[in-house]
Design an enzyme around this catalytic site. Structure first.
Site, short mmCIF file in Angstrom:
data_model
loop_
_atom_site.label_atom_id
_atom_site.label_comp_id
_atom_site.label_asym_id
_atom_site.label_seq_id
_atom_site.Cartn_x
_atom_site.Cartn_y
_atom_site.Cartn_z
N HIS A 237 -6.28 30.36 -58.48
CA HIS A 237 -5.03 30.71 -59.16
C HIS A 237 -4.25 31.79 -58.40
CE1 HIS A 237 -2.80 32.10 -62.95
NE2 HIS A 237 -2.53 30.81 -62.85
N LYS A 239 -1.84 33.93 -55.85
CA LYS A 239 -0.52 33.83 -55.23
C LYS A 239 -0.44 34.91 -54.16
CE LYS A 239 0.31 31.97 -59.51
NZ LYS A 239 -0.67 31.95 -60.60
N ASP A 244 2.90 38.34 -40.65
CA ASP A 244 2.75 39.22 -39.47
C ASP A 244 1.85 40.42 -39.73
OD1 ASP A 244 4.35 37.57 -37.99
OD2 ASP A 244 6.16 38.79 -38.17
N HIS A 415 6.27 33.83 -67.74
CA HIS A 415 5.05 33.65 -66.95
C HIS A 415 4.62 34.93 -66.25
CE1 HIS A 415 2.70 31.52 -63.64
NE2 HIS A 415 2.19 31.02 -64.74
N LYS A 417 2.97 38.41 -65.42
CA LYS A 417 1.75 39.10 -65.84
C LYS A 417 1.87 40.54 -65.34
CE LYS A 417 0.37 34.72 -64.21
NZ LYS A 417 0.54 33.88 -65.33
N ASP A 422 2.17 54.38 -69.32
CA ASP A 422 2.70 55.75 -69.32
C ASP A 422 3.75 56.00 -68.25
OD1 ASP A 422 1.05 56.28 -71.43
OD2 ASP A 422 -0.48 57.32 -70.26
#
Length: 497
Positions: A237, A239, A244, A415, A417, A422
């Site tokens: 899952h 991403k 470079d 979508h 997350k 604080d």
């Protein structure tokens, strides 16, 4: 004299019945005694096995254990031992906020990385865009990614769960192919299930033809010879984009348009993506290669994360990458979520699309407002998973009675997350607060201590909140009995979802 075989069917039936009964007991015993399983999970699986013996046994054998296969675990562990961890000592921050220090230490216990200073991390998108035009931020994030790939000189490393052959996915694919043609070392790995349509299409072939090295991760888990030895629905899952060895991307966004044409009824998909420079890029590169090398066997990459001395930017921007999944310790992601929640003293804002929390996370969230931390949760109003949506709403009454503010976002699948604590610390990445991210999937995330960046993420969260519906306790208590029965019945089975 004829041989009397009339007894044979009865004996076979008795033998088969005895075998099924013994298998039933053994599998139920395995569900009860398997290590690293919560009591709720044990109870749910035993209930499934007992109430639907044959289907329950088959389901447990296919889905009941988080097993990725011994051979794959050995390859991953061997590659991890060969690859030296990024040299974080030279980039140690001069000071870490007091209540961020334990979070960085907990993240270090997962992958061994230390918090590093001197980073420059930007939240991609348009801060001034209208709250009712959330797709603009997603388009601008893809624009930035394509521009960086077009400027690549040495390497482009990409890992996505879902890559679609649409406007955004096509632009990124074309940029990667062009980079490969001009001599840039390009490596692309996608989840074999999440990106199955892309893999079967022409773009995948075009990438290979341009010289891009390609990998379909976990593509063997549904083969017959693996089903008996590994769980078939594990997912990569993550991403990750690293360019470079200097620029990294991290967040929730897949390589696809916000319109997300494989599920257009729930579109748009609203995401958050960070562009990172500085020492944390080497950690992200390590995470990519720790997935690439074991699966491809490619040599000569072990020292690549340390191939270039990272440029230093803002000393106050402290970050740390970490990865969870079937090959790290059990409950690592759950521990990280709970620790971040307990760290909140004044304010806690959480945005997550899939909310199927374990008991430790739910207790931590309910405790936050009781100790004085203003706590807000934002979920999509409509969820593309009916089971997750029902389970999520089954928690509303407990959350609201504890003083948590619950919001539902109406403009699509939120979508993103992202958790902000604080105004000082943020947790951003690919992991949802559901059982898949907690127990099954490979996930990558960043812990960040940087007031300016956290403020930018909070403003993005406020943009979501400005168009969301705040759920009231009397509204939840007015739900019909049949609705609550369905929600709670589904929630009881959440450990097996």
């Amino acid at each position: 004299m004829s041989l009397d075989l009339t007894w044979l069917p009865t004996a076979l039936n008795l033998g088969l019945t005895g075998f099924v009964f013994a298998a039933h007991l053994l599998i139920a015993a395995r569900a009860l005694t398997r290590p690293n399983r919560t009591p709720a999970s044990r109870a749910a699986w035993v209930a499934v096995i007992m109430l639907a013996p044959v289907a329950g046994m088959v389901a447990y054998l296919l889905l009941g254990e988080t097993n990725i296969g011994r051979a794959r675990v050995d390859r991953i562990e061997h590659a991890g031992k060969r690859m030296p961890s990024p040299d974080d000592a030279a980039n140690a921050p001069s000071a870490v906020p007091d209540h961020a220090a334990p979070l960085f230490e907990l993240a270090r216990s997962i992958n061994g990385f230390h918090a590093v200073g001197g980073n420059r991390i930007a939240l991609l998108g348009d801060e001034d865009s209208a709250a009712d035009d959330p797709k603009r931020d997603c388009r601008l994030a893809i624009d930035a990614l394509v521009a960086d790939i077009e400027q690549a000189r040495e390497s482009v490393h990409i890992a996505f769960y879902i890559w679609l052959d649409d406007g955004a996915g096509g632009r990124v694919a074309d940029a990667v192919a062009d980079a490969a043609r001009r001599g840039v070392a390009c490596r692309v790995m996608v989840d074999a299930f999440g990106s199955r349509a892309f893999i079967a299409g022409e773009r995948w072939k075009q990438l290979g033809g341009a010289g891009v090295k390609l990998l379909r991760t976990l593509d063997d888990l549904n083969r017959l010879q693996h089903i008996a030895f590994s769980r078939m629905d594990l997912r990569d899952h993550r991403k990750i984009v690293v360019i470079d060895n200097k620029i990294a991307y991290c967040g929730s966004q897949n390589c696809a348009d916000a319109e997300f044409r494989i599920k257009p009824a729930y579109a748009p998909w609203i995401d958050l993506l960070l562009r990172c420079e500085g020492p944390v890029v080497r950690q992200t590169q390590f995470l990519f290669l720790s997935g690439w090398i074991p699966e491809t066997g490619e040599t000569g990459l072990d020292d690549y994360p340390d191939a270039a001395t990272p440029q230093r930017f803002d000393e106050d921007c402290i970050a740390q990458a970490f990865e969870t999944g079937p090959v790290v310790r059990h409950n690592a992601m759950s521990d990280m979520f709970a620790a971040c929640i307990y760290a909140a003293r004044r304010e806690l804002t959480i945005v997550t699309p899939y909310f199927v929390p374990d008991e430790s996370i739910l207790r931590a969230i309910c405790a936050a407002p009781r100790r004085g931390a203003a706590t807000r949760l934002v979920f999509p109003q409509r969820n593309d998973s009916w089971f997750v949506g029902q389970t999520c709403r089954s928690t509303y009454a407990d959350l609201l009675r504890a003083g948590v503010e619950v919001y539902e976002y109406p403009l699509g699948i939120l979508h993103t997350k992202a958790m902000c604590i604080d105004g000082e610390v943020a947790l951003v990445g690919s992991a949802n607060m559901d059982r898949r991210s907690l127990d099954l999937n490979f996930e990558n995330n960043l812990v960040i201590a940087d007031r300016a960046l956290v403020a930018a993420i909070r403003r993005r969260q406020d943009k979501y909140l400005s168009v969301s519906h705040r759920v009231a306790l009397d509204e939840v208590e007015a739900w019909p009995l049949r609705v609550r029965l369905v929600q709670n019945a589904v929630a009881m089975m959440s450990p097996v979802l």
